[in-house]
Design a protein around this motif. Sequence first.
Motif, PDB file in Angstrom:
ATOM      1  N   ASN A  45     -56.149 -14.292 -65.514  1.00 10.52           N
ATOM      2  CA  ASN A  45     -57.375 -15.034 -65.783  1.00 10.52           C
ATOM      3  C   ASN A  45     -57.302 -16.441 -65.212  1.00 10.52           C
ATOM      4  O   ASN A  45     -56.258 -16.873 -64.698  1.00 10.52           O
ATOM      5  CB  ASN A  45     -57.727 -15.027 -67.277  1.00 10.52           C
ATOM      6  CG  ASN A  45     -56.809 -15.892 -68.136  1.00 10.52           C
ATOM      7  OD1 ASN A  45     -56.131 -16.791 -67.653  1.00 10.52           O
ATOM      8  ND2 ASN A  45     -56.811 -15.623 -69.431  1.00 10.52           N
ATOM      9  N   GLY A  56     -61.612  -5.472 -67.934  1.00 15.67           N
ATOM     10  CA  GLY A  56     -62.184  -6.787 -68.195  1.00 15.67           C
ATOM     11  C   GLY A  56     -62.275  -7.697 -66.992  1.00 15.67           C
ATOM     12  O   GLY A  56     -62.220  -8.918 -67.138  1.00 15.67           O
ATOM     13  N   THR A  58     -64.015  -9.938 -64.568  1.00 16.62           N
ATOM     14  CA  THR A  58     -65.270 -10.672 -64.716  1.00 16.62           C
ATOM     15  C   THR A  58     -65.181 -12.008 -64.005  1.00 16.62           C
ATOM     16  O   THR A  58     -64.082 -12.546 -63.794  1.00 16.62           O
ATOM     17  CB  THR A  58     -65.592 -10.912 -66.213  1.00 16.62           C
ATOM     18  OG1 THR A  58     -66.767 -11.710 -66.331  1.00 16.62           O
ATOM     19  CG2 THR A  58     -64.442 -11.605 -66.925  1.00 16.62           C
ATOM     20  N   THR A  97     -68.466   1.996 -67.953  1.00 16.09           N
ATOM     21  CA  THR A  97     -68.743   0.823 -67.123  1.00 16.09           C
ATOM     22  C   THR A  97     -70.098   0.999 -66.447  1.00 16.09           C
ATOM     23  O   THR A  97     -70.386   2.045 -65.881  1.00 16.09           O
ATOM     24  CB  THR A  97     -67.646   0.628 -66.063  1.00 16.09           C
ATOM     25  OG1 THR A  97     -66.383   0.478 -66.717  1.00 16.09           O
ATOM     26  CG2 THR A  97     -67.923  -0.597 -65.221  1.00 16.09           C
ATOM     27  N   ARG A 186     -64.687 -10.015 -59.367  1.00 22.65           N
ATOM     28  CA  ARG A 186     -66.034  -9.724 -59.873  1.00 22.65           C
ATOM     29  C   ARG A 186     -67.003 -10.812 -59.452  1.00 22.65           C
ATOM     30  O   ARG A 186     -66.669 -12.000 -59.440  1.00 22.65           O
ATOM     31  CB  ARG A 186     -65.976  -9.630 -61.402  1.00 22.65           C
ATOM     32  CG  ARG A 186     -67.302  -9.239 -62.062  1.00 22.65           C
ATOM     33  CD  ARG A 186     -67.564  -7.747 -61.930  1.00 22.65           C
ATOM     34  NE  ARG A 186     -68.747  -7.395 -62.707  1.00 22.65           N
ATOM     35  CZ  ARG A 186     -69.987  -7.338 -62.214  1.00 22.65           C
ATOM     36  NH1 ARG A 186     -70.205  -7.604 -60.929  1.00 22.65           N
ATOM     37  NH2 ARG A 186     -71.004  -7.010 -62.974  1.00 22.65           N
ATOM     38  N   ASN A 189     -70.836 -12.007 -64.505  1.00 22.82           N
ATOM     39  CA  ASN A 189     -70.084 -12.247 -65.727  1.00 22.82           C
ATOM     40  C   ASN A 189     -69.864 -11.032 -66.625  1.00 22.82           C
ATOM     41  O   ASN A 189     -69.043 -11.099 -67.528  1.00 22.82           O
ATOM     42  CB  ASN A 189     -70.742 -13.367 -66.549  1.00 22.82           C
ATOM     43  CG  ASN A 189     -72.216 -13.081 -66.857  1.00 22.82           C
ATOM     44  OD1 ASN A 189     -72.638 -11.940 -66.895  1.00 22.82           O
ATOM     45  ND2 ASN A 189     -72.983 -14.147 -67.055  1.00 22.82           N
ATOM     46  N   ASN A 190     -70.594  -9.925 -66.426  1.00 21.53           N
ATOM     47  CA  ASN A 190     -70.288  -8.771 -67.280  1.00 21.53           C
ATOM     48  C   ASN A 190     -68.978  -8.131 -66.823  1.00 21.53           C
ATOM     49  O   ASN A 190     -68.629  -8.164 -65.643  1.00 21.53           O
ATOM     50  CB  ASN A 190     -71.434  -7.752 -67.291  1.00 21.53           C
ATOM     51  CG  ASN A 190     -71.694  -7.147 -65.938  1.00 21.53           C
ATOM     52  OD1 ASN A 190     -71.792  -7.869 -64.964  1.00 21.53           O
ATOM     53  ND2 ASN A 190     -71.813  -5.840 -65.873  1.00 21.53           N
ATOM     54  N   GLN A 191     -68.242  -7.565 -67.762  1.00 19.04           N
ATOM     55  CA  GLN A 191     -66.890  -7.090 -67.477  1.00 19.04           C
ATOM     56  C   GLN A 191     -66.887  -5.710 -66.824  1.00 19.04           C
ATOM     57  O   GLN A 191     -67.727  -4.864 -67.129  1.00 19.04           O
ATOM     58  CB  GLN A 191     -66.071  -7.047 -68.766  1.00 19.04           C
ATOM     59  CG  GLN A 191     -65.841  -8.419 -69.382  1.00 19.04           C
ATOM     60  CD  GLN A 191     -64.921  -8.366 -70.578  1.00 19.04           C
ATOM     61  OE1 GLN A 191     -64.570  -7.301 -71.070  1.00 19.04           O
ATOM     62  NE2 GLN A 191     -64.509  -9.531 -71.055  1.00 19.04           N
ATOM     63  N   ASN A 193     -64.246  -2.414 -65.897  1.00 17.18           N
ATOM     64  CA  ASN A 193     -62.976  -1.769 -66.224  1.00 17.18           C
ATOM     65  C   ASN A 193     -62.660  -0.716 -65.170  1.00 17.18           C
ATOM     66  O   ASN A 193     -63.526   0.082 -64.789  1.00 17.18           O
ATOM     67  CB  ASN A 193     -63.051  -1.107 -67.599  1.00 17.18           C
ATOM     68  CG  ASN A 193     -63.388  -2.092 -68.696  1.00 17.18           C
ATOM     69  OD1 ASN A 193     -62.949  -3.229 -68.674  1.00 17.18           O
ATOM     70  ND2 ASN A 193     -64.186  -1.650 -69.662  1.00 17.18           N
TER      71      ASN A 193
END
Length: 220
Positions: A45, A56, A58, A97, A186, A189-191, A193
């Motif tokens: 991250n 995750g 994002t 997803t 990504r 902002n939506n995750q 997987n």
Amino acid sequence: PQLKMGGTIAVLKQMAAVCLLFVSIPNSLFSQIYNGNATVTKKINANGVASNGLNGITSGVSGTPGVRGWFYFNISSVPQGSTITSAVLNYPTSGGTQNSSSQANQLNALSFNPQTLSGTALYNAIVNGATNVSNLFTGRWSGTHPLALNTNGPDGGNVPTATNLKNYIQARVNVGFTYLAFSLVRGSNNQYNFQTPSLTINYTPPPPCINPPTAGTTVI
């Protein structure tokens, strides 16, 4: 060379790289397939915190750091100097997803080993535009079908980006690298997987050598 009774002694030097070839056997008979899953899947991250897996992914939102993923294949079974004829890289999404409307999602090829970096340095090193990063695909990700980059067609990308995949693998194999590494970045902002990516490479090994002479060997 020296002349002696009964024949000529030829002193062969600096010939360790010379191969005697079965020229009558077509190279196509030596075609091979590498088929394997990524041996390492990681995410990092924006704060430099790493963890396993590719869940995750994002771009991040207010109060939540962005998360980028990377994965690694061991291709030590593909001999140096092989000719890459085609390749398919699958990076399928996990169930549930959603389709991505973002056109800014990235699949990148890395010309360095991401295992040698950590923290925010790694987060910043795996995005398109960074040193030793080549973009293979930028666009939408489908959440309902596996994503693939296929050198034989435009699945998950277009012909130029698919060619870039083949060229990336060929360049690595030419100089003897035993791994390939990729990143997922990504665009919104939506995750997202992902399951474990897989890779299929069709290649022709270099021609075989038959009893290559050793440097300095004397042959009578």
